[in-house]
Scaffold this motif. Structure first.
Motif, short mmCIF file in Angstrom:
data_model
loop_
_atom_site.label_atom_id
_atom_site.label_comp_id
_atom_site.label_asym_id
_atom_site.label_seq_id
_atom_site.Cartn_x
_atom_site.Cartn_y
_atom_site.Cartn_z
N GLU A 212 36.16 48.43 45.81
CA GLU A 212 36.45 49.31 44.69
C GLU A 212 36.21 50.75 45.14
N LEU B 62 36.48 47.77 38.81
CA LEU B 62 35.46 46.91 39.44
C LEU B 62 35.62 45.48 38.94
N ARG B 63 35.87 45.33 37.65
CA ARG B 63 36.09 43.99 37.09
C ARG B 63 37.25 43.28 37.80
N ALA C 273 38.38 43.95 40.78
CA ALA C 273 38.03 43.71 42.19
C ALA C 273 37.14 42.48 42.35
N CYS D 208 32.70 41.61 47.05
CA CYS D 208 33.30 42.85 46.56
C CYS D 208 32.36 44.00 46.89
N LEU E 108 31.46 48.10 46.54
CA LEU E 108 31.64 49.16 45.55
C LEU E 108 31.32 50.50 46.20
N VAL F 60 29.29 47.91 33.38
CA VAL F 60 30.48 47.11 33.65
C VAL F 60 30.26 45.71 33.10
N VAL G 262 28.62 41.10 44.65
CA VAL G 262 29.03 42.49 44.43
C VAL G 262 28.00 43.37 45.13
#
Ligand SMILES: [Zn+2]
Ligand SMILES: [Zn+2]
Length: 365
Positions: A260, A268-269, A271, A281, A283, A293, A306
């Protein structure tokens, strides 16, 4: 000494080129003649008062590249005449720094956003007026900048310095997120959300490490086209199709890695939603403090990760020379992202960047 710098006199205001006085280097400092400096979104966030920095007048700029002019008495890392890229400063003493993660320095703000040296002494003035400097321990929107020995990175002198400026932040952030943090294996799939300077550097890195499915997602058609030219195997216009469906379709079940680079909770959601089991993922997109988020907890539960990433998890002294080596071999053509402007046209460069007309503006001093 007298220098020429781009000063912001009020929050959100324009940059004004002014003659200022710059202090002499302390024992641990390096005076650098700036050859080129990139403009990054963090400079604009600082201008607009979104960072915890002192109020203007201030000189920003944190992607400087240049030649060492003078060094303090205790400096051993570089000498006058050396080519250097400027990165961020850190304390070298906290638990993060001691474990080689200087970007996560517990005193990062003091060393980069204090507007002055860590002891409170200031480095810039115009007559009697103090101007805040030491932005990322450089304030390199100027023809000369004062850095600490810690945040100068010596680079080879057979690569033009004007190309190297964005190495200090944006390019290192995007490339490092792939090469240092996500570490995809050759043949892996990766989806990059937002192909501005950071995302495009991530695409280049994904090509360099041998990813075979590289999906760029953006809403600017010209950027998507450039991503394809630079090696993305697929380009998705998120203003036209649902990127999650498209990516699940392309990859047959999910991209093993996603990144992201926008700084948007909805992105982000997306991704995270494109990850298969065990997917990761990263960030890198910056959001205002307190941004929340919403994620599908059940999806995360099934081995998905994440990971927040600052500065590409890079150690600049090690990583920047490696990227330059790849560049000089033609395997990391990040210079394609750059549009040059004369220093005096800094305000035009900022407008062009904000309106998405250029990926990485670099000012020539
Ligand atoms: Zn530290
Ligand atoms: Zn930056």
């Amino acid at each position: 000494m007298e220098i020429k710098a781009a000063v912001v006199f009020e929050t959100g205001g324009e940059f004004r080129i002014e003659q200022l006085e710059l202090a002499e280097p302390n024992d641990d400092e390096v005076l650098v003649r700036v050859v080129s400096v990139g403009i990054c979104h963090t400079d604009l966030g600082a201008r607009d008062g979104h960072l915890p920095i002192p109020s203007p007048p201030s000189v920003f700029g944190h992607e400087g590249a240049g030649v060492v002019e003078k060094v303090g008495a205790r400096v051993t890392k570089v000498k006058p005449g050396d080519h250097v890229v400027l990165a961020w400063d850190y304390c070298a003493a906290c638990s993060s720094c001691k474990s080689g993660k200087e970007l996560y320095c517990l005193d990062f703000f003091l060393h980069n956003f204090h507007g002055a040296r860590t002891d409170g002494s200031t480095t810039l003035r115009k007559g009697d007026q103090v101007i805040h400097g030491c932005f990322f321990s450089q304030s390199s929107f100027a023809d000369f900048a004062l850095a600490n020995e810690r945040n100068v990175v010596k680079v080879r002198d057979d690569v033009p310095l004007e190309v190297l400026a964005p190495m200090g932040c944006g390019v290192m952030t995007g490339a490092g997120a792939v090469m240092n943090s996500l570490r995809p294996r050759p043949g892996a799939s990766i989806a990059v959300f937002g192909v501005g300077n950071v995302g495009m550097s991530a695409v280049l890195a994904a090509v360099a490490v041998g990813c075979t499915t590289i999906i760029g997602v953006d809403i600017h058609p010209d950027r998507l086209e450039m991503a394809r030219e630079l090696g993305a195997t697929h380009a998705i216009d998120a203003s036209e199709v649902d990127p999650v469906e498209a990516i699940l379709d392309i990859t047959g079940g999910g991209a093993e890695f996603s990144l992201e680079c926008v700084g948007n909770p909805q992105v982000l959601r997306q991704a995270v939603d494109v990850l298969p089991r065990l997917g990761i993922c990263g960030l890198t997109g910056v959001v205002p403090p307190g941004t929340e988020v919403s994620l599908n907890m059940d999806l995360l539960m099934n081995g998905r990760t994440v990971k927040g990433i600052l500065g590409g998890d890079a150690i600049p002294d090690l990583f920047i020379p490696r990227l330059i080596e790849l560049y000089s071999q033609g395997r990391f053509p990040f210079d394609r992202l750059i549009t040059y402007y004369p220093f005096d046209e800094i305000n035009q460069a900022v407008v062009d960047m904000e309106e998405g007309r250029v990926v990485k503006p670099v000012l020539r001093l």
